[in-house]
Design an enzyme around this catalytic site. Structure first.
Site, PDB file in Angstrom:
ATOM      1  N   ASP A 327     -39.074  -9.010 -12.003  1.00 44.27           N
ATOM      2  CA  ASP A 327     -38.054  -8.000 -12.299  1.00 44.27           C
ATOM      3  C   ASP A 327     -37.485  -8.192 -13.705  1.00 44.27           C
ATOM      4  OD1 ASP A 327     -36.309  -5.845 -12.012  1.00 44.27           O
ATOM      5  OD2 ASP A 327     -34.812  -6.967 -10.877  1.00 44.27           O
ATOM      6  N   MET A 670     -20.804   7.525   0.822  1.00 43.89           N
ATOM      7  CA  MET A 670     -21.525   6.880   1.922  1.00 43.89           C
ATOM      8  C   MET A 670     -22.513   7.894   2.514  1.00 43.89           C
ATOM      9  SD  MET A 670     -22.165   4.444   4.083  1.00 43.89           S
ATOM     10  CE  MET A 670     -23.182   4.558   5.558  1.00 43.89           C
TER      11      MET A 670
HETATM   12 CA    CA Z   1     -35.673  -3.674 -11.689  1.00 40.22          CA
END
Ligand code: CA
Length: 698
Positions: A327, A670
């Site tokens: 990542d 939400m």
């Molecule tokens: Ca990412």
């Protein structure tokens, strides 16, 4: 002007306003500033803040020096606005012709008088209405807007790009930038340049995502061009030669996983070279063994890609992480700086992506000039300058077993803006120091697949006790020519905000503990501290109107980081008023203190007997539905959403179903989950209760 200054001194803004309408000398009565590439590129315009990074150079540097190291101690609140509707505020305001524009929660844009804070207009793109049931991907916050020739451009959570009349706050055109059925979202600022507006999106972790950016005509909203960041299925044919070239660096059936590369931040335009640069994201999924099983660099993941601004045609790329697996995206600032390196004038890009290395790249050719680590990098020993590639450390790709990796997936530097001061020659990086363990043990690599809106990483990450430093973050002043740290300030908290630097030899930065600080830009000495009373996640800006320099900042803890240590400060959901605060040396505003920090107390319900098996199922349901994005990992809220352990709603099945399944709180962000079963709801209730009971044990 003298009369005006006197009035400014006594600080009766209403009086100033009425004088403004009468006095020809007042800046607001002067001919309107045409915001085009010429003005956006003009470093000398200090009255305004015309673009995300102030100018096309994206340096977040203003030469204005009225506020400087010798008088900054006198900085005081000049005006402020309470923002009771807002939650996470992470954006960079713009100032054009005496009007300050900013984006708040749910993409609501406000235009206010930059001298008084008086509201001029408010534009609500009604995100909740548009996002429907697809809100499981994304956030309520946004990082900024763009301005070009009388229009404000905003890109919404649900994927619309909207042009707004800067005078009236009314919509001029809207372009839908992706299919709303896809698990994509936008948190970034669009980039206006050369008569066009560019936007990308996020969603790499939310499904089989194939990243792209699209440019639209700024006048009409018509699509001008689109650039895919990773190749699709070769059987469908390639969109262009760049995709055909990129496909040679992928193996297996990557297109089934999307590939990733989403560009959600960092777009820079150089009007002199007439080149557009985009920073690209990590792989979808993170684990290369899944998305490209026989290896490969996986272009154009984790790269700076240079494009023709008129056509979107590929020019060149520099990839920071070939075959990315952690990542480590390259969606961080792309700053343009002209450096003298060994007697040679270099038109450079400064780039400090998640992976912990600081890159200086020739922005004409894409050639790497230098790269050194600004933080600990356990995944690579160094960057080989001959090949431009990182030299990875064996085991870092968790190929054998668990790998201890720093920086973490939050990066050594995330989206919090880096700034660059050409006078000190230093870049100011909000740096993070964190390590995690990565492993794909127990994951079925061959059969793994990504589900829209559930997504996943294809690798598991775990907290570790052995951290790279005994502090989690720092402000680092980095010399890009010498490629070494000039000074740094250790910080006690993770996730501090972006920086601003000025001709007053100052660096400003807000912290997650609610302090806004000014540092001597040359030495790192703290020269001013102000407690705003709530965690800061947005970067400050500066502008100068009628002889007065202002520093302006949105205050509202936010960003894609919930739970962990974030709740230590007591920035509970909606507990403290969000604000826009503007400072000056002559400020006289009386700003009330905010509510003190609040730590929601988990409800101990002894009558609720937790079924451990149900609770464990609930934990899986919680993670699968991305509940942690707002309510925090392990139900430990970091203020983005209510602390569910302290809420009575998960104690009652009818109330819980009304919110989770039927969308009773959809206005607050939400999402309804109409497909969730009774059994899943019950297991979630047991999981939440277990965490609440654990928290209330002594
Ligand atoms: Ca990412």
């Amino acid at each position: 002007m003298d009369t005006l200054s006197v009035y400014t001194k006594i600080h009766n803004h209403l009086v100033i306003l009425s004088i403004c309408t009468l006095l020809i000398s007042c800046s607001q009565s002067q001919e309107a500033l045409i915001v085009d590439d010429k003005t956006i590129a003009d470093e000398s315009i200090t009255s305004d803040w015309l673009a995300y990074g102030r100018t096309h150079n994206e340096r977040r540097f203003s030469p204005v020096e009225d506020i400087n190291v010798s008088n900054v101690a006198d900085l005081k609140v000049d005006w402020f606005i309470d923002l009771p509707e807002d939650v996470g505020l992470v954006s960079t305001p713009l100032v054009v012709d005496g009007v300050l524009y900013f984006t708040g929660t749910m993409n609501i844009i406000r235009a206010v008088n930059a001298v008084t804070g008086e509201l001029i207009w408010r534009f609500d793109p009604e995100v909740v209405k548009y996002i429907g049931n697809k809100k499981q991907a994304g956030f309520v916050h946004n990082r900024g807007i763009s301005f070009y020739k009388g229009k404000v451009f905003t890109a919404t959570w649900d994927g619309r790009l909207i042009a707004i009349d800067a005078k009236t706050g009314t919509e001029i055109w809207t372009a839908v930038t992706f299919d709303p059925e896809r698990a994509l979202f936008i948190t970034g600022a669009p980039k206006a340049f050369k008569g066009k507006v560019l936007i990308g999106n996020g969603g790499t972790e939310h499904g089989p995502s194939r990243g792209f950016v699209t440019a639209y005509d700024a006048e009409t909203g018509e699509e001008a061009w689109k650039f895919y960041i990773v190749p699709g299925n070769p059987a469908d044919g390639f969109e262009n030669d760049a995709m055909e070239m990129a496909a040679k660096t992928w193996t297996g059936e990557w297109w089934k996983h999307g590939g990733g590369g989403n560009a959600w931040n960092a777009f820079t335009y150089d009007p002199d070279l007439d080149i557009l640069y985009i920073g690209t994201g990590n792989g979808s999924p993170w684990n290369r063994k899944i998305r490209s099983p026989d290896g490969g660099d996986n272009l154009f993941l984790c790269a700076i890609v240079a494009l023709d601004p008129d056509t979107g045609e590929y020019l060149w790329h520099y990839q920071t992480n070939p075959g990315e697996s952690w990542d480590y995206n390259s969606n961080m600032d792309i700053i343009l700086a002209d450096l003298n390196i060994n007697g040679e004038e270099i038109k450079a890009i400064l780039h400090a992506p998640k992976n912990g290395f600081f890159y200086v790249i020739n922005r004409e050719t894409g050639k790497l000039i230098s790269a050194e680590p600004f933080a600990e990098t356990s995944w690579a020993s160094h960057i080989d300058l001959a090949t431009g590639r990182p030299v990875e450390i064996e085991g870092a790709r968790y190929e054998n077993d668990t790998a201890y990796i720093t920086p973490s997936n939050y990066g050594a530097h995330s989206w919090h803006a880096m700034s660059y001061n050409p006078q000190t020659g230093l870049a100011y990086i909000p740096a993070l120091h964190r390590a995690l363990n990565y492993t794909d043990e127990g994951i079925d690599i061959e059969n793994w697949h990504s589900v829209e809106f559930q997504g996943g990483f294809g690798v598991k990450v775990f907290d570790v006790t052995n951290q790279p430093r005994d502090y989690p973050a720092s402000l680092i002043a980095w010399d890009p020519v010498k490629q070494r740290e000039a000074w740094s300030v250790p910080q006690d908290d993770f996730w501090n905000a972006g920086t601003l630097t000025t001709g007053g030899n100052l660096v400003f930065q807000g912290r997650s503990d609610g302090k806004l600080l000014a540092y001597n830009a040359s030495t790192g000495d703290t020269v001013w501290t102000f407690d705003v009373g709530l965690g800061i996640s947005a970067p400050p800006i500066t502008y100068k109107i009628d002889g007065r320099q202002y520093i302006s900042l949105l205050v509202g803890w936010g960003g894609a980081y919930s739970g962990l240590s974030a709740n230590d400060h007591g920035w509970a959901y909606k507990a403290q008023m969000r604000r826009l605060i503007t400072f000056s040396l002559d400020g006289l505003a009386d700003m009330p203190k905010l509510s003190p920090p609040i730590n929601p107390v988990p409800i101990n319900a002894p009558d609720f007997v937790v079924d451990q098996e149900l609770a464990s199922t609930g934990a899986i349901i919680y993670d699968k539905n991305n509940c942690s994005w707002c309510h925090g990992q392990n139900v430990l809220s970091g203020g983005m959403g209510p602390d569910l352990r302290a809420s009575p709603i998960p104690l009652e099945k009818i109330a819980f179903a009304a919110v989770v399944r039927d969308g009773a709180k959809s206005e607050q962000g939400m999402p309804p989950m109409p497909d969730i079963t009774d059994e899943e709801l019950v297991s979630l209730m047991h999981y939440i209760r277990r965490t609440a009971h654990e928290a209330s044990q002594p």
